[in-house]
Design a protein around this motif. Structure first.
Motif, PDB file in Angstrom:
ATOM      1  N   ASP A 101     -33.139 -51.624  -8.206  1.00 41.41           N
ATOM      2  CA  ASP A 101     -34.515 -51.644  -7.693  1.00 41.41           C
ATOM      3  C   ASP A 101     -35.235 -50.335  -7.983  1.00 41.41           C
ATOM      4  O   ASP A 101     -36.383 -50.333  -8.428  1.00 41.41           O
ATOM      5  N   VAL A 102     -34.544 -49.231  -7.718  1.00 43.96           N
ATOM      6  CA  VAL A 102     -35.158 -47.908  -7.901  1.00 43.96           C
ATOM      7  C   VAL A 102     -35.568 -47.712  -9.359  1.00 43.96           C
ATOM      8  O   VAL A 102     -36.686 -47.302  -9.659  1.00 43.96           O
ATOM      9  N   LEU A 103     -34.685 -48.035 -10.287  1.00 38.17           N
ATOM     10  CA  LEU A 103     -35.011 -47.793 -11.702  1.00 38.17           C
ATOM     11  C   LEU A 103     -35.953 -48.862 -12.260  1.00 38.17           C
ATOM     12  O   LEU A 103     -36.800 -48.556 -13.100  1.00 38.17           O
ATOM     13  N   SER A 104     -35.836 -50.105 -11.772  1.00 38.37           N
ATOM     14  CA  SER A 104     -36.767 -51.148 -12.234  1.00 38.37           C
ATOM     15  C   SER A 104     -38.206 -50.775 -11.888  1.00 38.37           C
ATOM     16  O   SER A 104     -39.134 -51.092 -12.631  1.00 38.37           O
ATOM     17  N   ALA A 105     -38.369 -50.101 -10.757  1.00 33.09           N
ATOM     18  CA  ALA A 105     -39.725 -49.730 -10.323  1.00 33.09           C
ATOM     19  C   ALA A 105     -40.347 -48.676 -11.240  1.00 33.09           C
ATOM     20  O   ALA A 105     -41.558 -48.451 -11.206  1.00 33.09           O
ATOM     21  N   THR A 106     -39.540 -48.017 -12.066  1.00 33.99           N
ATOM     22  CA  THR A 106     -40.082 -46.948 -12.929  1.00 33.99           C
ATOM     23  C   THR A 106     -40.429 -47.453 -14.324  1.00 33.99           C
ATOM     24  O   THR A 106     -40.890 -46.687 -15.156  1.00 33.99           O
ATOM     25  N   GLY A 107     -40.150 -48.716 -14.615  1.00 31.63           N
ATOM     26  CA  GLY A 107     -40.444 -49.218 -15.962  1.00 31.63           C
ATOM     27  C   GLY A 107     -39.734 -50.523 -16.230  1.00 31.63           C
ATOM     28  O   GLY A 107     -39.595 -51.353 -15.337  1.00 31.63           O
ATOM     29  N   THR A 108     -39.254 -50.660 -17.447  1.00 33.38           N
ATOM     30  CA  THR A 108     -38.633 -51.911 -17.876  1.00 33.38           C
ATOM     31  C   THR A 108     -37.134 -51.710 -18.060  1.00 33.38           C
ATOM     32  O   THR A 108     -36.721 -50.736 -18.684  1.00 33.38           O
ATOM     33  N   VAL A 109     -36.356 -52.638 -17.532  1.00 32.40           N
ATOM     34  CA  VAL A 109     -34.905 -52.587 -17.742  1.00 32.40           C
ATOM     35  C   VAL A 109     -34.524 -53.642 -18.775  1.00 32.40           C
ATOM     36  O   VAL A 109     -34.983 -54.786 -18.699  1.00 32.40           O
ATOM     37  N   VAL A 110     -33.711 -53.251 -19.734  1.00 35.22           N
ATOM     38  CA  VAL A 110     -33.225 -54.172 -20.761  1.00 35.22           C
ATOM     39  C   VAL A 110     -31.699 -54.052 -20.798  1.00 35.22           C
ATOM     40  O   VAL A 110     -31.147 -52.955 -20.694  1.00 35.22           O
ATOM     41  N   CYS A 111     -31.033 -55.203 -20.938  1.00 39.91           N
ATOM     42  CA  CYS A 111     -29.565 -55.224 -20.943  1.00 39.91           C
ATOM     43  C   CYS A 111     -29.050 -55.495 -22.354  1.00 39.91           C
ATOM     44  O   CYS A 111     -29.366 -56.535 -22.944  1.00 39.91           O
ATOM     45  N   LEU A 112     -28.248 -54.584 -22.883  1.00 46.65           N
ATOM     46  CA  LEU A 112     -27.643 -54.789 -24.201  1.00 46.65           C
ATOM     47  C   LEU A 112     -26.336 -55.570 -24.029  1.00 46.65           C
ATOM     48  O   LEU A 112     -25.604 -55.373 -23.057  1.00 46.65           O
ATOM     49  N   THR A 113     -26.070 -56.453 -24.980  1.00 44.92           N
ATOM     50  CA  THR A 113     -24.856 -57.272 -24.892  1.00 44.92           C
ATOM     51  C   THR A 113     -24.050 -57.168 -26.185  1.00 44.92           C
ATOM     52  O   THR A 113     -24.597 -56.829 -27.244  1.00 44.92           O
ATOM     53  N   ALA A 114     -22.745 -57.468 -26.070  1.00 45.48           N
ATOM     54  CA  ALA A 114     -21.876 -57.560 -27.245  1.00 45.48           C
ATOM     55  C   ALA A 114     -20.725 -58.487 -26.889  1.00 45.48           C
ATOM     56  O   ALA A 114     -20.382 -58.642 -25.705  1.00 45.48           O
ATOM     57  N   GLU A 115     -20.144 -59.101 -27.888  1.00 46.59           N
ATOM     58  CA  GLU A 115     -18.990 -59.978 -27.657  1.00 46.59           C
ATOM     59  C   GLU A 115     -17.786 -59.121 -27.237  1.00 46.59           C
ATOM     60  O   GLU A 115     -17.649 -57.971 -27.682  1.00 46.59           O
ATOM     61  N   PRO A 116     -16.880 -59.700 -26.421  1.00 49.38           N
ATOM     62  CA  PRO A 116     -15.717 -58.934 -25.950  1.00 49.38           C
ATOM     63  C   PRO A 116     -14.905 -58.292 -27.087  1.00 49.38           C
ATOM     64  O   PRO A 116     -14.465 -57.147 -26.961  1.00 49.38           O
ATOM     65  N   GLU A 117     -14.733 -59.003 -28.195  1.00 52.78           N
ATOM     66  CA  GLU A 117     -13.955 -58.448 -29.319  1.00 52.78           C
ATOM     67  C   GLU A 117     -14.632 -57.211 -29.900  1.00 52.78           C
ATOM     68  O   GLU A 117     -13.967 -56.254 -30.309  1.00 52.78           O
TER      69      GLU A 117
END
Ligand code: S3P
Length: 185
Positions: A101-117
């Motif tokens: 919540d604290v960091l979302s309020a300062t801008g945009t949050v983006v989640c990077l993903t990768a396959e387990p391997e």
């Protein structure tokens, strides 16, 4: 007098871009590239904590994971007062709803993903635990699968950007357009 500011001479608000995602999804590498493209500052929460408190594996071993999470929470509060930053966070930091919540309020949050391997390869396979305490003391592949499953729901709250086989610049450009067209809000 204008320093590249808005028409009334007041600097436009430049909200932060916060990168989350599992270990070794490229948050720091992509974050640096993104910051250069946006002409933003760059901070990496793991590095700040290590500069102030020593190596993360030592913090986990001597003070425990809860102490590390408390350092992350305090740092989130500190960063919340700043803007025009790309903030690459440790992979567990935004699992805490208060931090999210604290960091979302300062801008945009983006989640990077990768396959387990891909994650397993990037963390150094069997040597994964040397730098990442949560992958130490067992089979890193099993641990990655287990943690990804545990965290899936929390990560899904944020817009996802896949990183497998993609150069950092391409990933940064995708994040930039997500941020610009507001579809990541
Ligand atoms: C963690 C990820 C690490 C580091 C710590 C805990 C996690 O950061 O903060 O070892 O809980 O996923 P990276 O995501 O940069 O590896």
């Amino acid at each position: 007098m204008s320093h590249g500011t808005g028409t009334d001479g007041v600097a436009p608000l430049r909200p932060n871009v916060v990168l989350t995602g599992f270990m070794a999804t490229g948050k720091s590498t992509v974050g640096r590239v993104l910051a250069a493209r946006l002409r933003y500052g760059f901070v990496d929460t793991d590095r700040i904590i290590e500069e102030r408190h020593g190596p993360i594996p030592v913090i986990f071993a001597e003070r425990g994971e809860a102490a590390f999470r408390a350092l992350e929470r305090a740092l989130a509060e500190e960063l919340a007062g700043l803007s025009s930053l790309v903030i690459s966070t440790g992979g567990g930091m935004l699992l805490d709803p208060t931090v999210a919540d604290v960091l979302s309020a300062t801008g945009t949050v983006v989640c990077l993903t990768a396959e387990p391997e891909v994650i397993l390869r990037r963390v150094g396979g069997a040597r994964a635990g040397e730098r990442r305490p949560l992958l130490a003391g067992g089979d890193p592949r099993a641990r990655i699968t287990e943690l990804l499953a545990e965290r899936a729901e929390a990560y899904r709250r944020f817009p996802q950007v896949a990183t497998d086989g993609r150069p950092p610049t391409e990933i940064a450009i995708e994040i930039e357009s997500l941020v610009r067209d507001g579809s990541a809000d």
